[in-house]
Design a protein around this motif. Structure first.
Motif, PDB file in Angstrom:
ATOM      1  N   ILE A  83      -8.534  -6.311  -5.394  1.00  0.00           N
ATOM      2  CA  ILE A  83      -8.263  -7.645  -4.836  1.00  0.00           C
ATOM      3  C   ILE A  83      -9.453  -8.121  -4.015  1.00  0.00           C
ATOM      4  O   ILE A  83      -9.921  -9.252  -4.170  1.00  0.00           O
ATOM      5  CB  ILE A  83      -6.979  -7.630  -3.973  1.00  0.00           C
ATOM      6  CG1 ILE A  83      -5.773  -7.230  -4.821  1.00  0.00           C
ATOM      7  CG2 ILE A  83      -6.767  -8.967  -3.286  1.00  0.00           C
ATOM      8  CD1 ILE A  83      -5.459  -8.135  -5.979  1.00  0.00           C
ATOM      9  N   ASP A  84      -9.964  -7.263  -3.126  1.00  0.00           N
ATOM     10  CA  ASP A  84     -11.122  -7.628  -2.305  1.00  0.00           C
ATOM     11  C   ASP A  84     -12.306  -8.022  -3.178  1.00  0.00           C
ATOM     12  O   ASP A  84     -12.992  -9.012  -2.905  1.00  0.00           O
ATOM     13  CB  ASP A  84     -11.517  -6.481  -1.374  1.00  0.00           C
ATOM     14  CG  ASP A  84     -10.617  -6.354  -0.162  1.00  0.00           C
ATOM     15  OD1 ASP A  84      -9.918  -7.341   0.174  1.00  0.00           O
ATOM     16  OD2 ASP A  84     -10.608  -5.274   0.458  1.00  0.00           O
ATOM     17  N   GLU A  85     -12.551  -7.262  -4.229  1.00  0.00           N
ATOM     18  CA  GLU A  85     -13.678  -7.550  -5.111  1.00  0.00           C
ATOM     19  C   GLU A  85     -13.466  -8.870  -5.862  1.00  0.00           C
ATOM     20  O   GLU A  85     -14.400  -9.642  -6.036  1.00  0.00           O
ATOM     21  CB  GLU A  85     -13.889  -6.404  -6.100  1.00  0.00           C
ATOM     22  CG  GLU A  85     -15.112  -6.570  -6.976  1.00  0.00           C
ATOM     23  CD  GLU A  85     -16.413  -6.672  -6.202  1.00  0.00           C
ATOM     24  OE1 GLU A  85     -17.302  -7.422  -6.667  1.00  0.00           O
ATOM     25  OE2 GLU A  85     -16.548  -6.034  -5.146  1.00  0.00           O
ATOM     26  N   ALA A  86     -12.254  -9.143  -6.302  1.00  0.00           N
ATOM     27  CA  ALA A  86     -11.971 -10.403  -7.005  1.00  0.00           C
ATOM     28  C   ALA A  86     -12.195 -11.595  -6.081  1.00  0.00           C
ATOM     29  O   ALA A  86     -12.801 -12.597  -6.485  1.00  0.00           O
ATOM     30  CB  ALA A  86     -10.543 -10.410  -7.533  1.00  0.00           C
ATOM     31  N   LEU A  87     -11.727 -11.495  -4.839  1.00  0.00           N
ATOM     32  CA  LEU A  87     -11.925 -12.585  -3.884  1.00  0.00           C
ATOM     33  C   LEU A  87     -13.409 -12.788  -3.598  1.00  0.00           C
ATOM     34  O   LEU A  87     -13.891 -13.922  -3.506  1.00  0.00           O
ATOM     35  CB  LEU A  87     -11.148 -12.317  -2.594  1.00  0.00           C
ATOM     36  CG  LEU A  87      -9.620 -12.313  -2.742  1.00  0.00           C
ATOM     37  CD1 LEU A  87      -8.953 -11.874  -1.454  1.00  0.00           C
ATOM     38  CD2 LEU A  87      -9.103 -13.674  -3.190  1.00  0.00           C
ATOM     39  N   SER A  88     -14.144 -11.702  -3.486  1.00  0.00           N
ATOM     40  CA  SER A  88     -15.591 -11.778  -3.261  1.00  0.00           C
ATOM     41  C   SER A  88     -16.290 -12.419  -4.461  1.00  0.00           C
ATOM     42  O   SER A  88     -17.163 -13.276  -4.297  1.00  0.00           O
ATOM     43  CB  SER A  88     -16.148 -10.377  -3.015  1.00  0.00           C
ATOM     44  OG  SER A  88     -17.542 -10.413  -2.891  1.00  0.00           O
ATOM     45  N   ARG A  89     -15.893 -12.013  -5.671  1.00  0.00           N
ATOM     46  CA  ARG A  89     -16.483 -12.556  -6.893  1.00  0.00           C
ATOM     47  C   ARG A  89     -16.239 -14.072  -6.990  1.00  0.00           C
ATOM     48  O   ARG A  89     -17.144 -14.839  -7.316  1.00  0.00           O
ATOM     49  CB  ARG A  89     -15.898 -11.828  -8.109  1.00  0.00           C
ATOM     50  CG  ARG A  89     -16.578 -12.093  -9.406  1.00  0.00           C
ATOM     51  CD  ARG A  89     -16.122 -11.175 -10.535  1.00  0.00           C
ATOM     52  NE  ARG A  89     -14.689 -10.979 -10.638  1.00  0.00           N
ATOM     53  CZ  ARG A  89     -14.050  -9.866 -10.289  1.00  0.00           C
ATOM     54  NH1 ARG A  89     -14.713  -8.841  -9.818  1.00  0.00           N
ATOM     55  NH2 ARG A  89     -12.750  -9.756 -10.429  1.00  0.00           N
ATOM     56  N   LEU A  90     -15.029 -14.503  -6.664  1.00  0.00           N
ATOM     57  CA  LEU A  90     -14.721 -15.933  -6.698  1.00  0.00           C
ATOM     58  C   LEU A  90     -15.561 -16.696  -5.672  1.00  0.00           C
ATOM     59  O   LEU A  90     -16.072 -17.778  -5.958  1.00  0.00           O
ATOM     60  CB  LEU A  90     -13.224 -16.155  -6.428  1.00  0.00           C
ATOM     61  CG  LEU A  90     -12.288 -15.700  -7.544  1.00  0.00           C
ATOM     62  CD1 LEU A  90     -10.842 -15.732  -7.055  1.00  0.00           C
ATOM     63  CD2 LEU A  90     -12.463 -16.563  -8.783  1.00  0.00           C
ATOM     64  N   ASP A  91     -15.720 -16.114  -4.487  1.00  0.00           N
ATOM     65  CA  ASP A  91     -16.527 -16.736  -3.434  1.00  0.00           C
ATOM     66  C   ASP A  91     -17.986 -16.860  -3.871  1.00  0.00           C
ATOM     67  O   ASP A  91     -18.614 -17.906  -3.679  1.00  0.00           O
ATOM     68  CB  ASP A  91     -16.410 -15.916  -2.150  1.00  0.00           C
ATOM     69  CG  ASP A  91     -17.117 -16.567  -0.974  1.00  0.00           C
ATOM     70  OD1 ASP A  91     -17.063 -17.815  -0.858  1.00  0.00           O
ATOM     71  OD2 ASP A  91     -17.727 -15.831  -0.163  1.00  0.00           O
ATOM     72  N   MET A  92     -18.529 -15.810  -4.476  1.00  0.00           N
ATOM     73  CA  MET A  92     -19.926 -15.841  -4.908  1.00  0.00           C
ATOM     74  C   MET A  92     -20.159 -16.860  -6.016  1.00  0.00           C
ATOM     75  O   MET A  92     -21.254 -17.404  -6.137  1.00  0.00           O
ATOM     76  CB  MET A  92     -20.361 -14.447  -5.360  1.00  0.00           C
ATOM     77  CG  MET A  92     -20.511 -13.497  -4.182  1.00  0.00           C
ATOM     78  SD  MET A  92     -20.855 -11.764  -4.563  1.00  0.00           S
ATOM     79  CE  MET A  92     -21.829 -11.769  -5.998  1.00  0.00           C
TER      80      MET A  92
END
Length: 133
Positions: free
Chosen positions: A96-105
């Motif tokens: 989940i953390d990685e998905a949110l980070s990926r969307l932000d980037m």
């Protein structure tokens, strides 16, 4: 999550992710745990007919990460944020953390698409992780 009903533990697998926790395909989903107590809230969301549904959560803070805190999930219905509807199953917090980070980037909204499904007469929340690729 030890006090949850065995049918309410959520579902997901790290085997569905490649590389740096990127979903292997567009069909990858995570079923939230702990949705049984939130059936009324889920029914209200469905009855409102608001769409599309997305998560309303943020990445875990370092303090939450250190305490291994559960990630509680609320939904953004387009006009408001719901009450809690479940938790990310244990062991999948990093996904989940990685998905949110990926969307932000990517410059996109940090919201994961959601579908509420009925399984054996009980409402379940599924995060459409494949759509965050």
């Amino acid at each position: 999550m030890a006090d949850l009903d065995r049918n309410d533990l959520g579902k997901g697998s790290m085997n569905q992710y490649r590389g740096v926790l990127v979903p292997a395909n567009g069909r990858v989903r995570i079923q939230l745990a702990g949705s049984n107590p939130h059936q009324e809230e889920l029914k209200r969301i469905i009855d409102s007919g608001e769409a599309p549904l997305t998560t309303a959560m943020s990445r875990r803070s370092q303090q939450q990460e250190g305490a291994d805190a559960e990630i509680e999930v609320r939904l953004f219905t387009g006009t408001r944020v719901s009450g809690p509807v479940g938790m990310v199953p244990r062991g999948l917090e990093s996904v989940i953390d990685e998905a949110l980070s990926r969307l932000d980037m990517k410059g996109e909204s940090q919201r994961i698409p959601v579908e509420i499904v009925s399984k054996m007469g009980v409402l379940r929340v599924e995060l459409l992780m494949g759509q965050t690729r």
